[in-house]
Scaffold this motif. Structure first.
Motif, PDB file in Angstrom:
ATOM      1  N   LYS A   1      50.265 -41.798 -33.837  1.00 36.18           N
ATOM      2  CA  LYS A   1      50.645 -43.211 -33.757  1.00 36.18           C
ATOM      3  C   LYS A   1      51.527 -43.584 -34.945  1.00 36.18           C
ATOM      4  CE  LYS A   1      48.721 -47.800 -33.089  1.00 36.18           C
ATOM      5  NZ  LYS A   1      47.513 -48.603 -32.911  1.00 36.18           N
ATOM      6  N   GLN A   2      51.159 -43.131 -36.154  1.00 37.15           N
ATOM      7  CA  GLN A   2      51.977 -43.425 -37.340  1.00 37.15           C
ATOM      8  C   GLN A   2      53.368 -42.811 -37.222  1.00 37.15           C
ATOM      9  OE1 GLN A   2      50.244 -42.430 -41.108  1.00 37.15           O
ATOM     10  NE2 GLN A   2      48.634 -43.971 -40.924  1.00 37.15           N
ATOM     11  N   LEU A   3      53.437 -41.630 -36.613  1.00 38.62           N
ATOM     12  CA  LEU A   3      54.724 -40.953 -36.448  1.00 38.62           C
ATOM     13  C   LEU A   3      55.490 -41.476 -35.237  1.00 38.62           C
ATOM     14  CD1 LEU A   3      53.595 -37.280 -37.186  1.00 38.62           C
ATOM     15  CD2 LEU A   3      54.815 -38.839 -38.733  1.00 38.62           C
ATOM     16  N   ASP A   4      54.884 -42.432 -34.506  1.00 38.31           N
ATOM     17  CA  ASP A   4      55.476 -43.040 -33.315  1.00 38.31           C
ATOM     18  C   ASP A   4      55.796 -41.988 -32.243  1.00 38.31           C
ATOM     19  OD1 ASP A   4      56.227 -45.252 -31.810  1.00 38.31           O
ATOM     20  OD2 ASP A   4      58.330 -45.068 -32.415  1.00 38.31           O
ATOM     21  N   LEU A   5      54.823 -41.090 -32.027  1.00 37.44           N
ATOM     22  CA  LEU A   5      54.981 -40.045 -31.019  1.00 37.44           C
ATOM     23  C   LEU A   5      54.009 -40.297 -29.869  1.00 37.44           C
ATOM     24  CD1 LEU A   5      55.190 -36.966 -33.390  1.00 37.44           C
ATOM     25  CD2 LEU A   5      57.067 -38.045 -32.150  1.00 37.44           C
ATOM     26  N   LYS A   6      54.481 -40.086 -28.664  1.00 35.92           N
ATOM     27  CA  LYS A   6      53.664 -40.256 -27.468  1.00 35.92           C
ATOM     28  C   LYS A   6      52.918 -38.945 -27.189  1.00 35.92           C
ATOM     29  CE  LYS A   6      55.728 -44.251 -26.179  1.00 35.92           C
ATOM     30  NZ  LYS A   6      55.915 -44.803 -27.481  1.00 35.92           N
ATOM     31  N   HIS A   7      51.727 -39.051 -26.592  1.00 38.89           N
ATOM     32  CA  HIS A   7      50.904 -37.874 -26.317  1.00 38.89           C
ATOM     33  C   HIS A   7      51.399 -37.050 -25.132  1.00 38.89           C
ATOM     34  CE1 HIS A   7      47.026 -39.410 -28.426  1.00 38.89           C
ATOM     35  NE2 HIS A   7      48.094 -39.789 -29.067  1.00 38.89           N
TER      36      HIS A   7
ATOM     37  N   ARG B   1      54.158 -35.573 -24.116  1.00 36.33           N
ATOM     38  CA  ARG B   1      54.976 -34.364 -24.285  1.00 36.33           C
ATOM     39  C   ARG B   1      54.857 -33.799 -25.693  1.00 36.33           C
ATOM     40  NH1 ARG B   1      59.242 -34.035 -20.075  1.00 36.33           N
ATOM     41  NH2 ARG B   1      58.818 -35.762 -18.685  1.00 36.33           N
ATOM     42  N   ILE B   2      53.624 -33.731 -26.168  1.00 35.42           N
ATOM     43  CA  ILE B   2      53.365 -33.292 -27.535  1.00 35.42           C
ATOM     44  C   ILE B   2      52.377 -32.128 -27.530  1.00 35.42           C
ATOM     45  CG2 ILE B   2      52.261 -33.985 -29.725  1.00 35.42           C
ATOM     46  CD1 ILE B   2      54.873 -35.332 -29.415  1.00 35.42           C
ATOM     47  N   ALA B   3      52.637 -31.156 -28.378  1.00 29.65           N
ATOM     48  CA  ALA B   3      51.650 -30.110 -28.665  1.00 29.65           C
ATOM     49  C   ALA B   3      51.340 -30.206 -30.152  1.00 29.65           C
ATOM     50  CB  ALA B   3      52.197 -28.736 -28.320  1.00 29.65           C
TER      51      ALA B   3
ATOM     52  N   VAL C   1      54.903 -30.463 -32.096  1.00 29.40           N
ATOM     53  CA  VAL C   1      56.083 -30.070 -31.337  1.00 29.40           C
ATOM     54  C   VAL C   1      56.200 -31.005 -30.149  1.00 29.40           C
ATOM     55  CG1 VAL C   1      57.170 -28.212 -30.015  1.00 29.40           C
ATOM     56  CG2 VAL C   1      55.762 -27.653 -32.002  1.00 29.40           C
ATOM     57  N   SER C   2      57.390 -31.556 -29.970  1.00 33.19           N
ATOM     58  CA  SER C   2      57.629 -32.394 -28.786  1.00 33.19           C
ATOM     59  C   SER C   2      58.520 -31.632 -27.829  1.00 33.19           C
ATOM     60  CB  SER C   2      58.245 -33.735 -29.177  1.00 33.19           C
ATOM     61  OG  SER C   2      59.460 -33.535 -29.833  1.00 33.19           O
ATOM     62  N   PHE C   3      58.237 -31.801 -26.549  1.00 29.24           N
ATOM     63  CA  PHE C   3      58.983 -31.106 -25.514  1.00 29.24           C
ATOM     64  C   PHE C   3      60.041 -32.026 -24.957  1.00 29.24           C
ATOM     65  CE2 PHE C   3      54.764 -29.245 -25.650  1.00 29.24           C
ATOM     66  CZ  PHE C   3      55.071 -27.908 -25.802  1.00 29.24           C
ATOM     67  N   VAL C   4      61.232 -31.463 -24.750  1.00 31.08           N
ATOM     68  CA  VAL C   4      62.353 -32.224 -24.214  1.00 31.08           C
ATOM     69  C   VAL C   4      62.824 -31.540 -22.944  1.00 31.08           C
ATOM     70  CG1 VAL C   4      64.688 -33.040 -24.683  1.00 31.08           C
ATOM     71  CG2 VAL C   4      63.028 -32.907 -26.542  1.00 31.08           C
ATOM     72  N   GLY C   5      62.920 -32.308 -21.871  1.00 30.06           N
ATOM     73  CA  GLY C   5      63.397 -31.745 -20.613  1.00 30.06           C
ATOM     74  C   GLY C   5      64.916 -31.713 -20.580  1.00 30.06           C
ATOM     75  N   GLY C   6      65.435 -30.901 -19.734  1.00 31.50           N
ATOM     76  CA  GLY C   6      66.893 -30.818 -19.595  1.00 31.50           C
ATOM     77  C   GLY C   6      67.255 -29.714 -18.641  1.00 31.50           C
TER      78      GLY C   6
END
Length: 67
Positions: A24-30, A32-34, A61-66
């Motif tokens: 939450k502090q890092l403003d990351l959503k759960h 797409r996160i490992a 690590v966050s996952f990015v689609g493409g």
């Protein structure tokens, strides 16, 4: 306050901070996160109950689609 690292960089947080609090502090959503703590990959179901401790090594690590 406790000192630990996030992706190899020093980080300071409150005692009792959970992985969910950190995200939450890092403003990351759960979605797409490992997260790995001290080389153990965590299940998303334990983010809210895993308390970070002095000297922990956290990798996010966050996952990015493409295509």
């Amino acid at each position: 306050m406790i000192d630990f690292s996030v992706n190899g960089k020093p980080y300071q947080g409150e005692a009792g901070m959970t992985v969910a609090d950190l995200l939450k502090q890092l403003d990351l959503k759960h979605q797409r996160i490992a997260v790995e703590v001290n080389e153990d990959v965590l299940s998303k179901t334990v983010f809210g109950t895993t308390i970070l401790e002095e000297g922990d090594q956290v990798e996010v690590v966050s996952f990015v689609g493409g295509g």
